[in-house]
Design an enzyme around this catalytic site. Structure first.
Site, short mmCIF file in Angstrom:
data_model
loop_
_atom_site.label_atom_id
_atom_site.label_comp_id
_atom_site.label_asym_id
_atom_site.label_seq_id
_atom_site.Cartn_x
_atom_site.Cartn_y
_atom_site.Cartn_z
N ASP A 172 -26.92 -33.54 -22.98
CA ASP A 172 -25.85 -33.81 -23.95
C ASP A 172 -24.99 -35.01 -23.59
OD1 ASP A 172 -24.30 -32.90 -21.86
OD2 ASP A 172 -23.53 -31.15 -22.92
N TYR A 263 -22.86 -40.96 -14.93
CA TYR A 263 -23.53 -40.51 -13.70
C TYR A 263 -23.93 -41.66 -12.78
CZ TYR A 263 -23.64 -35.68 -15.25
OH TYR A 263 -23.28 -34.42 -15.62
P1 NAD Z 1 -24.81 -20.13 -15.85
O1 NAD Z 1 -25.14 -19.69 -14.46
O2 NAD Z 1 -23.54 -19.69 -16.47
O3 NAD Z 1 -25.97 -19.65 -16.84
C1 NAD Z 1 -27.31 -19.58 -16.52
C2 NAD Z 1 -27.90 -18.25 -16.96
O4 NAD Z 1 -29.30 -18.29 -16.70
C3 NAD Z 1 -27.34 -17.04 -16.19
O5 NAD Z 1 -26.93 -16.04 -17.09
C4 NAD Z 1 -28.51 -16.59 -15.34
O6 NAD Z 1 -28.55 -15.19 -15.13
C5 NAD Z 1 -29.70 -17.04 -16.16
N1 NAD Z 1 -30.93 -17.24 -15.41
C6 NAD Z 1 -31.08 -17.80 -14.19
N2 NAD Z 1 -32.38 -17.86 -13.85
C7 NAD Z 1 -33.07 -17.33 -14.90
C8 NAD Z 1 -34.45 -17.11 -15.17
N3 NAD Z 1 -35.38 -17.45 -14.28
N4 NAD Z 1 -34.81 -16.54 -16.32
C9 NAD Z 1 -33.88 -16.19 -17.23
N5 NAD Z 1 -32.57 -16.36 -17.05
C10 NAD Z 1 -32.16 -16.93 -15.89
O7 NAD Z 1 -24.91 -21.70 -15.86
P2 NAD Z 1 -24.33 -22.75 -16.91
O8 NAD Z 1 -23.28 -23.57 -16.26
O9 NAD Z 1 -23.97 -22.10 -18.17
O10 NAD Z 1 -25.56 -23.72 -17.11
C11 NAD Z 1 -26.84 -23.32 -17.56
C12 NAD Z 1 -27.80 -24.46 -17.46
O11 NAD Z 1 -27.55 -25.43 -18.46
C13 NAD Z 1 -27.71 -25.23 -16.13
O12 NAD Z 1 -29.00 -25.62 -15.73
C14 NAD Z 1 -26.90 -26.44 -16.49
O13 NAD Z 1 -27.08 -27.49 -15.61
C15 NAD Z 1 -27.47 -26.72 -17.86
N6 NAD Z 1 -26.70 -27.62 -18.73
C16 NAD Z 1 -27.33 -28.71 -19.18
C17 NAD Z 1 -26.71 -29.58 -20.01
C18 NAD Z 1 -27.45 -30.78 -20.47
O14 NAD Z 1 -26.89 -31.66 -21.04
N7 NAD Z 1 -28.75 -30.88 -20.24
C19 NAD Z 1 -25.39 -29.35 -20.41
C20 NAD Z 1 -24.74 -28.21 -19.94
C21 NAD Z 1 -25.41 -27.33 -19.09
C1 G6P Z 2 -22.78 -32.83 -18.74
C2 G6P Z 2 -24.19 -33.09 -18.33
C3 G6P Z 2 -24.90 -31.82 -18.00
C4 G6P Z 2 -24.14 -31.08 -16.95
C5 G6P Z 2 -22.75 -30.83 -17.41
C6 G6P Z 2 -21.99 -30.25 -16.22
O1 G6P Z 2 -22.72 -32.22 -19.96
O2 G6P Z 2 -24.94 -33.76 -19.29
O3 G6P Z 2 -26.19 -32.12 -17.57
O4 G6P Z 2 -24.75 -29.84 -16.65
O5 G6P Z 2 -22.13 -32.01 -17.79
O6 G6P Z 2 -20.84 -29.70 -16.65
P1 G6P Z 2 -19.95 -28.77 -15.74
O7 G6P Z 2 -18.79 -28.57 -16.61
O8 G6P Z 2 -20.77 -27.52 -15.49
O9 G6P Z 2 -19.67 -29.51 -14.49
MN MN Z 3 -27.10 -33.72 -18.63
#
Ligand code: NAD
Ligand code: G6P
Ligand code: MN
Length: 441
Positions: A172, A263
């Site tokens: 995102d 980043y």
């Molecule tokens: P979080 O720990 O709150 O949520 C992750 C969830 O996944 C938890 O409920 C956990 O129990 C579950 N989980 C873990 N391993 C699992 C598996 N093998 N199978 C099924 N469920 C599983 O974390 P969060 O901060 O909400 O972030 C979630 C993910 O999203 C992270 O990888 C984070 O980096 C990613 N993220 C990516 C973006 C992006 O732009 N690409 C943006 C925001 C968050």
């Molecule tokens: C941005 C990035 C994500 C990352 C997030 C972290 O949205 O694109 O890849 O996971 O920031 O946010 P946080 O609030 O968990 O530090």
């Molecule tokens: Mn990202």
């Protein structure tokens, strides 16, 4: 086009899930649901979010069957879109990813440097297993993956599932940045057509065209130099994110050509960043004390009140809107501009074909159609080749169980560079990741 869809969110207990649920409601006319499944391997964590979902849909999106489960058949059979956002090891391991490198004077960050390396090796194992579970049950579902570190996950998945063209890895941050640029330019983000190149969390905006074909990037650079840079949703951000956005001004002052992703500061100013991170209280602590507490207490408040009225599960709606609009672009074949990850194959002419690059694409029902970029000049090529080699060696260390490749990866990483330091950090990370990592020999 189907009338109604079944969608599954994997990582149903994620702190981002309630925001995605709210976005489903806002987008019900464009992405109509018949069934929504939340899937998580931690049912206890997922339950409050599942109960929030039931109440939200009952009140605001009638007729959708809502299920929360850890049953793979329920989650993956006959599903149209599978949105994945898991965190292997949870926040406690994120905290270690961030704190261990800082003990050695090296940046501790979720996706960059040794922290991202450690998280990458943890994520690869679960992500590969998950895609196998999905494809055993469903060949056609679109897998929209946000799981971090997305660059390493995307490269690893491409190596294991080379012919699977319905896995889309997305971040995102390009959209967050576009929204922030638009605010500074006093324009509507939807009227901006970006040109962008790089790897995930490692890219640059080269142009920002409006509908008449005028490039607003030169004006943006001047505004950033003169006024600094803030996220579009600054009032909802924690201080650490404001600090991160602010450093974009330094990067534009130093390297005036393009506007970089936030980043890049970890790689361009590794010493400054490492010196300014608090080794006792990192972003993981900020998130555990802030977003995580708030999301779950608001979910609980929703079912104590038996209503979502007045419940504030999200601080900003942009993330959920992005995730739903990506699914919409595929479902409705909208062919809208998105910056997503794709296999290079000549898009950036002077980078390896198998690199997973992040570039501007048109997104429709056959997936992303990337625009050709051409060659990049020496400074960018040097940085990108270095980061590509680090990402690739990280994946190969995982696939081959190779300590040497892990050490090479960390030594190449611009946040580390010294092999003796890399070895000490690697040994500490191996200890901290017991049970999550394969044995590295
Ligand atoms: P979080 O720990 O709150 O949520 C992750 C969830 O996944 C938890 O409920 C956990 O129990 C579950 N989980 C873990 N391993 C699992 C598996 N093998 N199978 C099924 N469920 C599983 O974390 P969060 O901060 O909400 O972030 C979630 C993910 O999203 C992270 O990888 C984070 O980096 C990613 N993220 C990516 C973006 C992006 O732009 N690409 C943006 C925001 C968050
Ligand atoms: C941005 C990035 C994500 C990352 C997030 C972290 O949205 O694109 O890849 O996971 O920031 O946010 P946080 O609030 O968990 O530090
Ligand atoms: Mn990202």
């Amino acid at each position: 086009m189907k009338d109604q869809l079944k969608v599954t969110i994997v990582g149903g207990g994620s702190t981002w899930t309630p925001g995605i649920l709210n976005a489903f409601v806002r987008h019900k006319d464009k992405l109509p649901l018949k069934k929504l499944v939340l899937f998580d391997n931690n049912l206890e964590r997922q339950e409050p979010v599942g109960r929030y979902a039931e109440i939200l849909f009952r009140e605001q999106y009638e007729g959708v069957e809502v299920v929360y489960t850890n049953d793979k058949d329920e989650a993956y059979l006959d599903t149209d879109f599978i949105m994945v956002q898991i965190r292997t090891g949870g926040y406690p391991l994120r905290e270690k990813d961030e704190k261990i490198p800082l003990q050695f004077g090296v940046i501790g960050q979720e996706t960059c440097g040794p922290g991202g390396f450690a998280y990458g090796i943890r994520s690869l194992k679960d992500m590969i297993e998950m895609i196998r579970d999905i494809r055993e049950r469903n060949k056609d579902a679109w897998v929209l993956n946000y799981t971090n570190p997305a660059a390493i996950v995307a490269y690893g998945l491409q190596r294991v599932f080379p012919n699977d063209d319905r896995i889309l890895n997305i971040c995102d941050q390009p959209i967050n940045l576009l929204n922030s640029f638009a605010k500074l330019l006093d324009m509507d983000p939807d009227e901006l057509e970006p040109k962008y190149f790089g790897l995930n969390h490692f890219g640059w905006f080269t142009n920002l065209y409006d509908q008449e074909g005028k490039d607003h990037l030169p004006r943006l650079k001047e505004l950033i130099k003169g006024k600094g840079f803030l996220p579009a949703d600054a009032e909802q951000r924690d201080q650490s994110w404001l600090d991160t956005y602010a450093l974009v001004q330094d990067m534009v002052n130093d390297f005036d050509e393009y506007v970089p992703s936030t980043y890049l500061q970890y790689y361009i100013y590794p010493e400054y960043k490492a010196a300014h991170l608090n080794p006792d209280y990192t972003r993981a602590n900020e998130v555990m004390d802030g977003r995580e507490k708030r999301v779950f207490s608001e979910c609980r408040r929703a079912y104590e009140n038996n209503s979502v009225e007045g419940i504030q599960v999200v601080q900003n709606e942009a993330h959920g809107d992005m995730i739903i609009s990506i699914a919409e672009a595929i479902y409705r074949n909208e062919n809208r501009y998105y910056i997503v990850m794709v296999e290079n194959n000549g898009i950036i002419e002077n980078l390896p074909d198998d690199a997973v690059v992040e570039v501007t694409c048109l997104l429709g029902n056959r997936g992303p159609k990337p625009f050709h970029f051409g060659p990049v000049s020496t400074f960018y090529k040097g940085l990108l080749e270095n980061q590509y080699a680090y990402e690739r060696l990280t994946c190969e260390a995982f696939f081959e169980g190779s300590y040497t490749k892990a050490l090479q990866a960390l030594t190449l990483n611009r946040t580390v560079t010294d092999a003796k330091k890399a070895r000490r950090i690697l040994d500490a990370l191996i200890e901290a990741n017991k049970g999550y990592w394969p044995e590295l020999k």
